[in-house]
Write a protein that holds these residues in place. Structure first.
Motif, PDB file in Angstrom:
ATOM      1  N   SER A  73      -3.859  -3.289  12.886  1.00  0.00           N
ATOM      2  CA  SER A  73      -3.012  -3.911  11.815  1.00  0.00           C
ATOM      3  C   SER A  73      -2.706  -2.741  10.718  1.00  0.00           C
ATOM      4  CB  SER A  73      -2.800  -5.365  11.179  1.00  0.00           C
ATOM      5  OG  SER A  73      -2.149  -5.824  10.138  1.00  0.00           O
ATOM      6  N   GLU A  74      -0.928  -2.204  10.522  1.00  0.00           N
ATOM      7  CA  GLU A  74      -0.601  -1.600   9.177  1.00  0.00           C
ATOM      8  C   GLU A  74      -2.134  -0.289   9.446  1.00  0.00           C
ATOM      9  OE1 GLU A  74      -0.563  -3.107   5.631  1.00  0.00           O
ATOM     10  OE2 GLU A  74       0.662  -4.886   5.408  1.00  0.00           O
ATOM     11  N   SER A  75      -1.908   0.371  10.356  1.00  0.00           N
ATOM     12  CA  SER A  75      -3.145   1.603  10.647  1.00  0.00           C
ATOM     13  C   SER A  75      -2.088   2.284  10.525  1.00  0.00           C
ATOM     14  CB  SER A  75      -3.780   0.610  12.303  1.00  0.00           C
ATOM     15  OG  SER A  75      -2.599   1.099  13.146  1.00  0.00           O
ATOM     16  N   SER A  80       2.827   8.554   6.922  1.00  0.00           N
ATOM     17  CA  SER A  80       4.006   8.766   5.812  1.00  0.00           C
ATOM     18  C   SER A  80       3.573   9.934   5.116  1.00  0.00           C
ATOM     19  CB  SER A  80       3.597   7.547   4.699  1.00  0.00           C
ATOM     20  OG  SER A  80       2.282   8.006   3.978  1.00  0.00           O
ATOM     21  N   VAL A  81       2.497  10.572   5.094  1.00  0.00           N
ATOM     22  CA  VAL A  81       2.447  12.020   4.746  1.00  0.00           C
ATOM     23  C   VAL A  81       3.674  12.633   5.873  1.00  0.00           C
ATOM     24  CG1 VAL A  81       0.824  13.740   4.461  1.00  0.00           C
ATOM     25  CG2 VAL A  81      -0.038  10.944   4.819  1.00  0.00           C
ATOM     26  N   PHE A  82       3.877  12.843   6.307  1.00  0.00           N
ATOM     27  CA  PHE A  82       5.084  13.558   7.541  1.00  0.00           C
ATOM     28  C   PHE A  82       6.341  12.766   7.136  1.00  0.00           C
ATOM     29  CE2 PHE A  82       0.656  13.505   9.420  1.00  0.00           C
ATOM     30  CZ  PHE A  82       0.822  14.787   9.999  1.00  0.00           C
ATOM     31  N   GLY A  83       6.343  12.142   6.037  1.00  0.00           N
ATOM     32  CA  GLY A  83       8.106  11.101   6.212  1.00  0.00           C
ATOM     33  C   GLY A  83       8.205  10.016   6.505  1.00  0.00           C
ATOM     34  N   ILE A  84       7.212   9.422   7.660  1.00  0.00           N
ATOM     35  CA  ILE A  84       7.588   8.872   8.540  1.00  0.00           C
ATOM     36  C   ILE A  84       7.098   7.186   8.091  1.00  0.00           C
ATOM     37  CG2 ILE A  84       7.434   8.060  10.274  1.00  0.00           C
ATOM     38  CD1 ILE A  84       7.091  11.148  11.686  1.00  0.00           C
ATOM     39  N   GLU A  87       4.835   1.594   8.828  1.00  0.00           N
ATOM     40  CA  GLU A  87       4.224  -0.122   7.713  1.00  0.00           C
ATOM     41  C   GLU A  87       4.040  -0.718   9.065  1.00  0.00           C
ATOM     42  OE1 GLU A  87       3.405  -1.518   3.947  1.00  0.00           O
ATOM     43  OE2 GLU A  87       4.664  -0.184   4.215  1.00  0.00           O
ATOM     44  N   HIS A  88       5.743  -0.915   9.270  1.00  0.00           N
ATOM     45  CA  HIS A  88       5.613  -2.334  10.261  1.00  0.00           C
ATOM     46  C   HIS A  88       5.533  -2.474  11.546  1.00  0.00           C
ATOM     47  CE1 HIS A  88       6.962  -4.102   5.773  1.00  0.00           C
ATOM     48  NE2 HIS A  88       7.857  -3.398   6.138  1.00  0.00           N
TER      49      HIS A  88
END
Length: 233
Positions: A73-75, A80-84, A87-88
């Protein structure tokens, strides 16, 4: 993430619990196929037990990483480090497939290594060495570990202890069956009959440990103090 609320004493208790108290073979009856087929000789049982310990420990560590950073879950928040923004995104439906793929990969590597350095053991194990891939004890231990949400170190100790417990059970049965081979057993019970009886007796002995909890983690917070009667009025 690494130790969580566990200290070293809790982790040691978890090792004992996974090996003896919650023995995967004699308490959960997982991995019975290779146990019954390869427990005729102690040498073969030890070789297979070492292989299971190695595969289960390494696969358990890698599958914990898969669950933590891919399928849990939310792994995928680390993307987000790569701008992606992932989360969902939930890849939990792929967990079984990825776990089995990791196990299968290490079994193939182990098969090549054993064939190279221990050809006699490789021939004695025969078809049952590739069947470690579908050994339900290995997949079960990996799933139990992620279901119980162990941190990294307790997870590693748990899968190691589960493998050691499986090795202990098959080695004990192999030693007993070597003795039974030269014993005066009733003809109707020879072979699988007496093997099932001995397995049941061993399982009853291990069931005596059920209920003992040695791996309770240290509480992360102090328990709330009881409210005084005057304050509640």
């Amino acid at each position: 993430m690494w130790m969580g609320n566990y200290d070293y004493l809790n982790v040691f208790g978890l090792l004992i619990q996974a090996t003896l108290i919650e023995n995967f073979l004699l308490a959960n009856f997982l991995g019975m196929c290779t146990y019954l087929a390869c427990s005729t000789k102690l040498k073969t049982a030890n070789g297979l037990g070492i292989a299971v310990v190695f595969v289960l420990t390494v696969s358990g560590i890698l599958n914990w990483l898969v669950h933590k950073f891919v399928t849990g879950s939310e792994s995928l928040t680390w993307l987000s480090v790569f701008g992606i923004n992932a989360e969902h995104i939930d890849l939990g439906f792929l967990e079984f497939l990825l776990f089995i793929s990791v196990i299968a990969g290490f079994v193939q590597i182990l098969e090549v290594v054993i064939e190279k350095f221990a050809p006699a053991l490789y021939l004695s194990l025969g078809l049952y060495l590739p069947l470690i891939t579908v050994n339900c004890a290995i997949l079960g231990a990996c799933l139990f570990a992620v279901t119980r949400d162990y941190p990294f170190m307790p997870n590693m100790v748990y899968v190691l202890g589960s493998g050691l417990g499986w090795w202990l059970a098959i080695a004990l049965m192999a030693a007993i069956r070597e003795k039974l081979a030269v014993s005066n057993v009733i003809p109707a019970l020879r072979g699988m009959g007496i093997t099932f009886i001995m397995t049941g007796l061993m399982a009853m002995a291990f069931q005596g440990f059920i209920g003992i909890k040695l791996s309770r983690p240290t509480a992360s917070e102090e328990p709330a103090k009881p409210q005084r009667l005057e304050e509640s009025l």
